[in-house]
Design an enzyme around this catalytic site. Structure first.
Site, PDB file in Angstrom:
ATOM      1  N   LYS A  40       0.834  -1.200   0.000  1.00  0.00           N
ATOM      2  CA  LYS A  40       0.000   0.000   0.000  1.00  0.00           C
ATOM      3  C   LYS A  40       0.874   1.258   0.000  1.00  0.00           C
ATOM      4  O   LYS A  40       0.611   2.219  -0.726  1.00  0.00           O
ATOM      5  CB  LYS A  40      -0.912  -0.017   1.232  1.00  0.00           C
ATOM      6  CG  LYS A  40      -2.094   0.917   1.086  1.00  0.00           C
ATOM      7  CD  LYS A  40      -2.874   1.030   2.348  1.00  0.00           C
ATOM      8  CE  LYS A  40      -3.942  -0.036   2.473  1.00  0.00           C
ATOM      9  NZ  LYS A  40      -4.717   0.115   3.725  1.00  0.00           N
ATOM     10  N   THR A 126     -12.598   3.896  15.700  1.00  0.00           N
ATOM     11  CA  THR A 126     -13.792   3.728  16.540  1.00  0.00           C
ATOM     12  C   THR A 126     -13.469   2.718  17.638  1.00  0.00           C
ATOM     13  O   THR A 126     -13.190   1.554  17.354  1.00  0.00           O
ATOM     14  CB  THR A 126     -14.974   3.240  15.683  1.00  0.00           C
ATOM     15  OG1 THR A 126     -15.203   4.219  14.668  1.00  0.00           O
ATOM     16  CG2 THR A 126     -16.234   3.053  16.517  1.00  0.00           C
ATOM     17  N   LYS A 209     -19.545   8.744  19.066  1.00  0.00           N
ATOM     18  CA  LYS A 209     -19.340   8.012  17.813  1.00  0.00           C
ATOM     19  C   LYS A 209     -20.307   6.823  17.707  1.00  0.00           C
ATOM     20  O   LYS A 209     -21.020   6.664  16.723  1.00  0.00           O
ATOM     21  CB  LYS A 209     -17.885   7.535  17.734  1.00  0.00           C
ATOM     22  CG  LYS A 209     -17.610   6.569  16.626  1.00  0.00           C
ATOM     23  CD  LYS A 209     -17.752   7.224  15.262  1.00  0.00           C
ATOM     24  CE  LYS A 209     -17.695   6.205  14.149  1.00  0.00           C
ATOM     25  NZ  LYS A 209     -17.745   6.787  12.831  1.00  0.00           N
ATOM     26  N   ASN A 213     -23.676   6.474  15.124  1.00  0.00           N
ATOM     27  CA  ASN A 213     -23.837   5.400  14.133  1.00  0.00           C
ATOM     28  C   ASN A 213     -25.022   4.502  14.474  1.00  0.00           C
ATOM     29  O   ASN A 213     -25.796   4.112  13.606  1.00  0.00           O
ATOM     30  CB  ASN A 213     -22.560   4.555  14.065  1.00  0.00           C
ATOM     31  CG  ASN A 213     -21.606   5.077  13.006  1.00  0.00           C
ATOM     32  OD1 ASN A 213     -21.850   6.134  12.420  1.00  0.00           O
ATOM     33  ND2 ASN A 213     -20.534   4.370  12.753  1.00  0.00           N
ATOM     34  N   LEU A 255     -34.130   8.072   6.050  1.00  0.00           N
ATOM     35  CA  LEU A 255     -35.504   7.551   6.180  1.00  0.00           C
ATOM     36  C   LEU A 255     -35.806   6.595   5.024  1.00  0.00           C
ATOM     37  O   LEU A 255     -36.941   6.240   4.789  1.00  0.00           O
ATOM     38  CB  LEU A 255     -36.515   8.707   6.137  1.00  0.00           C
ATOM     39  CG  LEU A 255     -36.480   9.712   7.271  1.00  0.00           C
ATOM     40  CD1 LEU A 255     -37.547  10.787   7.074  1.00  0.00           C
ATOM     41  CD2 LEU A 255     -36.696   9.022   8.624  1.00  0.00           C
ATOM     42  N   LYS A 256     -34.765   6.206   4.295  1.00  0.00           N
ATOM     43  CA  LYS A 256     -34.994   5.405   3.092  1.00  0.00           C
ATOM     44  C   LYS A 256     -35.044   3.917   3.438  1.00  0.00           C
ATOM     45  O   LYS A 256     -34.069   3.339   3.913  1.00  0.00           O
ATOM     46  CB  LYS A 256     -33.871   5.689   2.089  1.00  0.00           C
ATOM     47  CG  LYS A 256     -34.373   5.649   0.674  1.00  0.00           C
ATOM     48  CD  LYS A 256     -33.369   6.178  -0.301  1.00  0.00           C
ATOM     49  CE  LYS A 256     -33.782   5.932  -1.730  1.00  0.00           C
ATOM     50  NZ  LYS A 256     -34.540   4.754  -2.032  1.00  0.00           N
ATOM     51  N   GLY A 258     -35.247  -0.089   2.565  1.00  0.00           N
ATOM     52  CA  GLY A 258     -34.562  -0.894   1.554  1.00  0.00           C
ATOM     53  C   GLY A 258     -34.277  -2.290   2.067  1.00  0.00           C
ATOM     54  O   GLY A 258     -34.986  -2.803   2.941  1.00  0.00           O
ATOM     55  N   CYS A 265     -19.256  -0.193   8.994  1.00  0.00           N
ATOM     56  CA  CYS A 265     -19.468   0.566  10.237  1.00  0.00           C
ATOM     57  C   CYS A 265     -20.742   0.194  10.989  1.00  0.00           C
ATOM     58  O   CYS A 265     -20.673  -0.274  12.132  1.00  0.00           O
ATOM     59  CB  CYS A 265     -19.467   2.051   9.926  1.00  0.00           C
ATOM     60  SG  CYS A 265     -17.984   2.548   9.052  1.00  0.00           S
ATOM     61  N   LYS A 325     -23.567   0.379  -0.831  1.00  0.00           N
ATOM     62  CA  LYS A 325     -24.264   1.611  -1.204  1.00  0.00           C
ATOM     63  C   LYS A 325     -23.581   2.159  -2.453  1.00  0.00           C
ATOM     64  O   LYS A 325     -22.472   1.712  -2.796  1.00  0.00           O
ATOM     65  CB  LYS A 325     -24.247   2.628  -0.064  1.00  0.00           C
ATOM     66  CG  LYS A 325     -22.870   3.174   0.253  1.00  0.00           C
ATOM     67  CD  LYS A 325     -22.998   4.310   1.240  1.00  0.00           C
ATOM     68  CE  LYS A 325     -21.687   5.057   1.398  1.00  0.00           C
ATOM     69  NZ  LYS A 325     -21.790   6.194   2.264  1.00  0.00           N
TER      70      LYS A 325
HETATM   71  C1  UGA Z   1     -21.484   5.549   8.242  1.00  0.00           C
HETATM   72  C2  UGA Z   1     -21.939   6.889   8.816  1.00  0.00           C
HETATM   73  O1  UGA Z   1     -22.932   7.461   7.964  1.00  0.00           O
HETATM   74  C3  UGA Z   1     -20.744   7.849   8.964  1.00  0.00           C
HETATM   75  O2  UGA Z   1     -21.184   9.048   9.599  1.00  0.00           O
HETATM   76  C4  UGA Z   1     -19.659   7.185   9.807  1.00  0.00           C
HETATM   77  O3  UGA Z   1     -18.522   8.006   9.971  1.00  0.00           O
HETATM   78  C5  UGA Z   1     -19.242   5.893   9.140  1.00  0.00           C
HETATM   79  O4  UGA Z   1     -20.410   5.026   9.032  1.00  0.00           O
HETATM   80  C6  UGA Z   1     -18.166   5.247   9.970  1.00  0.00           C
HETATM   81  O5  UGA Z   1     -18.422   4.912  11.131  1.00  0.00           O
HETATM   82  O6  UGA Z   1     -17.019   5.182   9.508  1.00  0.00           O
HETATM   83  P1  UGA Z   1     -21.059   4.607   5.780  1.00  0.00           P
HETATM   84  O7  UGA Z   1     -21.143   3.261   6.410  1.00  0.00           O
HETATM   85  O8  UGA Z   1     -19.924   4.907   4.875  1.00  0.00           O
HETATM   86  O9  UGA Z   1     -21.046   5.753   6.907  1.00  0.00           O
HETATM   87  O10 UGA Z   1     -22.363   4.814   4.887  1.00  0.00           O
HETATM   88  P2  UGA Z   1     -23.861   5.361   5.079  1.00  0.00           P
HETATM   89  O11 UGA Z   1     -24.114   6.344   4.026  1.00  0.00           O
HETATM   90  O12 UGA Z   1     -24.127   5.758   6.460  1.00  0.00           O
HETATM   91  O13 UGA Z   1     -24.724   4.049   4.718  1.00  0.00           O
HETATM   92  C7  UGA Z   1     -24.685   2.866   5.510  1.00  0.00           C
HETATM   93  C8  UGA Z   1     -25.738   1.887   5.048  1.00  0.00           C
HETATM   94  O14 UGA Z   1     -27.062   2.368   5.348  1.00  0.00           O
HETATM   95  C9  UGA Z   1     -25.748   1.625   3.529  1.00  0.00           C
HETATM   96  O15 UGA Z   1     -25.875   0.236   3.303  1.00  0.00           O
HETATM   97  C10 UGA Z   1     -26.979   2.368   3.015  1.00  0.00           C
HETATM   98  O16 UGA Z   1     -27.543   1.776   1.879  1.00  0.00           O
HETATM   99  C11 UGA Z   1     -27.910   2.237   4.217  1.00  0.00           C
HETATM  100  N1  UGA Z   1     -28.945   3.299   4.269  1.00  0.00           N
HETATM  101  C12 UGA Z   1     -28.592   4.591   4.467  1.00  0.00           C
HETATM  102  C13 UGA Z   1     -30.292   2.953   4.133  1.00  0.00           C
HETATM  103  O17 UGA Z   1     -30.638   1.764   3.965  1.00  0.00           O
HETATM  104  N2  UGA Z   1     -31.235   3.953   4.208  1.00  0.00           N
HETATM  105  C14 UGA Z   1     -30.902   5.240   4.400  1.00  0.00           C
HETATM  106  O18 UGA Z   1     -31.840   6.094   4.466  1.00  0.00           O
HETATM  107  C15 UGA Z   1     -29.550   5.576   4.526  1.00  0.00           C
END
Ligand code: UGA
Length: 435
Positions: A40, A126, A209, A213, A255-256, A258, A265, A325
């Site tokens: 890396k 974390t 933190k 989450n 609020l989505k 799925g 995380c 995602k």
């Molecule tokens: C998440 C947190 O959003 C960050 O703030 C945090 O820093 C990070 O974890 C971490 O601890 O490092 P991340 O896992 O990258 O970030 O992605 P998200 O956008 O939060 O999505 C997580 C999952 O939730 C995805 O599978 C997404 O599809 C799902 N999701 C999200 C839903 O099913 N519905 C929603 O409305 C939003």
């Protein structure tokens, strides 16, 4: 953008470490990144970005070129140069759900044995509540030179796919400290970002933190639970979410509904907090429920398809989207994985499309699956389509195209990519979540 220059060492150039290091160099600090992974480091030293993340590659190249960021495997050198050492190494999940601190502790001992001037150690990984206190004890136990090493907690809130913009537009920067001196150093480090700073004690910062989450995971599981009820009573979860979102106390994000949350995380951090509570003889009922709803939700589509189709054997099935995602090539804990496993076990002939996640999914399933980066090839002559990730290119595909390409137009959409009403117009059998 040039800030007040500081010398900062980042230990661990994984996802969080690399984005943090590059961002700190962009605002004018001199950053020394260190990692034990020689490949890396070699790659980074050729200005190549090892992860798929919007805008990161450009900033990396720029800051290597202007010598604001360096990469090496030599811990000692980097420790010697730094005023602040940021630990951003992984805290993976143990079999029982607790966080594995083995790597973190070995880095801490290295710091204690090698640092020859006063330094602030910042925990960005974390970590369970109480880790900063334990790290401080471990440092004092292993200290070799007559120096003062303070420890602070500084959790990270960036999300994959939007990590760079999340860092520069952070809603807040949380710093957990036990001295005015540590607070001053961290304020100076973050001053160029000009974002709100929340100062707490170290344990509260560590808890912020996990609580953040887990609250987001809970929000998603709540919506998925309500979506399932919507299906039973004939309501529409999308309309319900819009109606709820006007209330500022609820907000419009996360609020989505799925097929459940994935990634490195939410699944890990929900289990880790539940484990921590258990370890203190407390049951976190809400987090437990979020985990259980999510586990069930991941298999929802395939269960529905079993009811509708009966048998998957020898059927050509297209899978659209495998990453957890959009905007990332990461498939860790992605809902697509248990679904692909189930469909393969039931004899399906799987053709998989994803714009960036194919390499990772091939590593997992090898030649059991057929992969293509042309969506239409996956769909052509398919008897069924499953959608697990709402990539923009997938959401843009029309029912007309599905109808033209598929043998039988039956779609199971785990991310509510399309308008349900227009499916009827094109005579497509369309199943989605909560509507
Ligand atoms: C998440 C947190 O959003 C960050 O703030 C945090 O820093 C990070 O974890 C971490 O601890 O490092 P991340 O896992 O990258 O970030 O992605 P998200 O956008 O939060 O999505 C997580 C999952 O939730 C995805 O599978 C997404 O599809 C799902 N999701 C999200 C839903 O099913 N519905 C929603 O409305 C939003």
């Amino acid at each position: 953008m040039v800030g007040k220059n500081m010398n900062i060492c980042i230990v661990g150039v994984g996802y969080v470490g690399l984005v943090t290091g590059v961002s700190l160099s962009e605002v004018g600090h001199k950053v020394y990144c260190v990692d034990t992974d020689e490949n890396k480091i070699k790659l980074l030293n050729t200005s190549e970005c090892p992860i798929y993340e919007k805008d990161l590659g450009l900033l990396l190249k720029k800051n290597i070129k202007r010598k604001m960021i360096e990469f090496s495997t030599n811990h000692k050198n980097c420790f010697e140069l730094a005023e602040v050492i940021v630990i951003a190494i992984g805290t993976p999940e143990n079999c029982d759900g607790s966080a594995n601190l083995e790597f973190l502790n070995s880095v801490v001992v290295q710091i204690a044995e090698n640092v020859k001037k006063d330094v602030l150690v910042v925990l960005k990984s974390t970590v369970p509540v109480g880790t900063s206190d334990n790290v401080e004890k471990l440092i004092n136990k292993n200290l070799k030179y007559n120096v003062k090493i303070e420890v602070a907690s500084n959790p990270e809130f960036l999300a994959q796919g939007t990590a760079v913009s999340d860092t520069f537009n952070a809603a807040r920067i949380v710093i957990g400290v036990n001295s005015v001196g540590s607070e001053k150093i961290l304020r100076k480090m973050y001053e160029p970002f000009n974002r709100p700073i929340v100062v707490t004690d170290r344990k509260s910062a560590e808890m912020i933190k996990y609580a953040s989450n887990d609250f987001l995971a809970l929000k998603i599981s709540f919506m998925n639970d309500i979506a399932n009820l919507c299906e039973i009573v004939g309501a529409n979860i999308e309309d319900v979410a819009v109606g709820m979102s006007y209330d500022e106390r609820i907000g419009s994000k996360f609020l989505k509904a799925g097929v459940g949350y994935g990634g490195s995380c939410f699944p890990k951090d929900t289990k880790a907090l539940r484990w921590l509570a258990c370890d203190h003889n407390y049951e976190l009922k809400t987090v437990k429920a979020a985990i259980e709803v999510n586990e069930k939700q991941k298999m929802k589509l395939v269960m529905k398809a079993t009811e509708v189709i009966g048998c998957f054997r020898n059927k050509k099935i297209a899978i659209l989207g495998v990453t957890y995602k959009p905007g990332t090539d990461d498939i860790r804990e992605a809902p697509s994985i248990p679904n692909i496993t189930y469909l393969l076990e039931n004899g399906a002939n799987l053709h998989i499309y994803d714009p960036v996640g194919l390499e990772n999914i091939i590593k997992l399933f090898g030649d059991k699956i057929k992969c293509t980066n042309i969506m239409e090839h996956a769909i052509k002559d398919a008897e069924l389509v499953f959608i697990f990730t709402e990539w923009e290119e997938i959401t843009k595909l029309s029912f007309e195209q599905y109808k033209k390409l598929m043998k039988t137009p039956i779609i199971f959409d785990g991310r509510n990519c399309y308008n349900k009403e227009s499916a009827d117009q094109f005579n497509v059998q369309y199943y989605s979540i909560g509507r």
